[in-house]
Design a protein around this motif. Structure first.
Motif, PDB file in Angstrom:
ATOM      1  N   MET A  90      13.419 -17.333  38.303  1.00  0.00           N
ATOM      2  CA  MET A  90      14.759 -17.814  38.669  1.00  0.00           C
ATOM      3  C   MET A  90      15.455 -18.609  37.573  1.00  0.00           C
ATOM      4  O   MET A  90      16.664 -18.522  37.424  1.00  0.00           O
ATOM      5  CB  MET A  90      14.696 -18.636  39.950  1.00  0.00           C
ATOM      6  N   ASP A  91      14.699 -19.391  36.812  1.00  0.00           N
ATOM      7  CA  ASP A  91      15.306 -20.204  35.759  1.00  0.00           C
ATOM      8  C   ASP A  91      15.585 -19.406  34.487  1.00  0.00           C
ATOM      9  O   ASP A  91      16.309 -19.870  33.611  1.00  0.00           O
ATOM     10  CB  ASP A  91      14.400 -21.392  35.408  1.00  0.00           C
ATOM     11  N   ARG A  92      15.014 -18.212  34.386  1.00  0.00           N
ATOM     12  CA  ARG A  92      15.133 -17.428  33.154  1.00  0.00           C
ATOM     13  C   ARG A  92      16.024 -16.201  33.277  1.00  0.00           C
ATOM     14  O   ARG A  92      16.518 -15.709  32.264  1.00  0.00           O
ATOM     15  CB  ARG A  92      13.737 -16.960  32.720  1.00  0.00           C
ATOM     16  N   PHE A  93      16.209 -15.686  34.491  1.00  0.00           N
ATOM     17  CA  PHE A  93      16.867 -14.391  34.646  1.00  0.00           C
ATOM     18  C   PHE A  93      17.870 -14.386  35.789  1.00  0.00           C
ATOM     19  O   PHE A  93      17.754 -15.157  36.734  1.00  0.00           O
ATOM     20  CB  PHE A  93      15.816 -13.296  34.923  1.00  0.00           C
ATOM     21  N   ASP A  94      18.819 -13.469  35.693  1.00  0.00           N
ATOM     22  CA  ASP A  94      19.753 -13.201  36.782  1.00  0.00           C
ATOM     23  C   ASP A  94      18.980 -12.417  37.843  1.00  0.00           C
ATOM     24  O   ASP A  94      18.550 -11.288  37.600  1.00  0.00           O
ATOM     25  CB  ASP A  94      20.929 -12.377  36.253  1.00  0.00           C
ATOM     26  N   MET A  95      18.816 -13.003  38.986  1.00  0.00           N
ATOM     27  CA  MET A  95      18.009 -12.391  40.045  1.00  0.00           C
ATOM     28  C   MET A  95      18.851 -11.511  40.978  1.00  0.00           C
ATOM     29  O   MET A  95      18.321 -10.889  41.886  1.00  0.00           O
ATOM     30  CB  MET A  95      17.314 -13.481  40.857  1.00  0.00           C
ATOM     31  N   SER A  96      20.149 -11.443  40.759  1.00  0.00           N
ATOM     32  CA  SER A  96      21.042 -10.753  41.689  1.00  0.00           C
ATOM     33  C   SER A  96      20.799  -9.245  41.767  1.00  0.00           C
ATOM     34  O   SER A  96      21.174  -8.618  42.743  1.00  0.00           O
ATOM     35  CB  SER A  96      22.503 -11.026  41.325  1.00  0.00           C
ATOM     36  N   ARG A  97      20.164  -8.662  40.762  1.00  0.00           N
ATOM     37  CA  ARG A  97      19.957  -7.215  40.779  1.00  0.00           C
ATOM     38  C   ARG A  97      18.599  -6.802  41.332  1.00  0.00           C
ATOM     39  O   ARG A  97      18.302  -5.617  41.407  1.00  0.00           O
ATOM     40  CB  ARG A  97      20.165  -6.658  39.380  1.00  0.00           C
ATOM     41  N   LEU A  98      17.797  -7.773  41.716  1.00  0.00           N
ATOM     42  CA  LEU A  98      16.527  -7.421  42.360  1.00  0.00           C
ATOM     43  C   LEU A  98      16.827  -6.789  43.707  1.00  0.00           C
ATOM     44  O   LEU A  98      17.684  -7.279  44.446  1.00  0.00           O
ATOM     45  CB  LEU A  98      15.662  -8.659  42.586  1.00  0.00           C
ATOM     46  N   PRO A  99      16.137  -5.711  44.039  1.00  0.00           N
ATOM     47  CA  PRO A  99      16.393  -5.088  45.339  1.00  0.00           C
ATOM     48  C   PRO A  99      15.933  -5.987  46.482  1.00  0.00           C
ATOM     49  O   PRO A  99      15.007  -6.788  46.329  1.00  0.00           O
ATOM     50  CB  PRO A  99      15.576  -3.803  45.290  1.00  0.00           C
TER      51      PRO A  99
END
Length: 153
Positions: A90-99
């Motif tokens: 969560m602190d390193r990546f955009d999580m919005s595209r995880l299914p």
């Protein structure tokens, strides 16, 4: 050691093209502050990436991107993977595209110091396996920059 369980990927990409996409996507996001592509179509013969941008990229900017990616390819950089939990990501990546319903364990693909992102797809082991990236066309319309590219051996 615990097995890393991640969701099965729904598509089998062509590893050289998919790895080239990571490099191009990461560099465009860094240079232009537009984030990674909002739409991507990655295929063996040609691929396209779409970005939200305030202006069209110039031919010189596109050539600079192409040359830069090809310099990384020539460096023969190892492509590695790391398994982490979603909470670590969560602190390193955009999580919005995880299914929806994604496993708690996610995979990070890293290409030296040039790119890292969450990905469940197939990649080459070293950048020298990619071939030569050629940006074949681009189009800017309604705030979206499309870049079409292919690989040559």
């Amino acid at each position: 050691m615990q097995d890393n369980i991640i969701n099965e990927h729904n598509k089998q990409e062509y590893p050289p093209m998919h790895t080239a996409e990571h490099l191009l996507n990461g560099e465009i996001a860094r240079r232009y502050g537009c984030g990674r592509a909002f739409s991507a179509h990655i295929e063996r013969k040609k691929s396209k990436l779409d970005y939200h941008m305030e202006r069209a990229l110039t031919p010189a900017e596109l050539k600079s991107l192409e040359d830069y990616i090809n310099s990384i390819v020539a460096e023969d950089i190892p492509v590695s993977e790391e398994f982490i939990t979603q909470s670590e990501a969560m602190d390193r990546f955009d999580m919005s595209r995880l299914p929806e319903g994604a496993s708690d364990t996610v995979r990070v693909i890293r290409i030296g110091n040039y790119d890292e992102c969450l990905c469940a797809g197939s990649h080459v082991a070293h950048t020298s396996e990619i071939g030569t990236l050629r940006i074949t066309s681009s189009r800017y319309q309604d705030g979206a920059q499309r870049i079409v590219f292919k690989l040559e051996n």
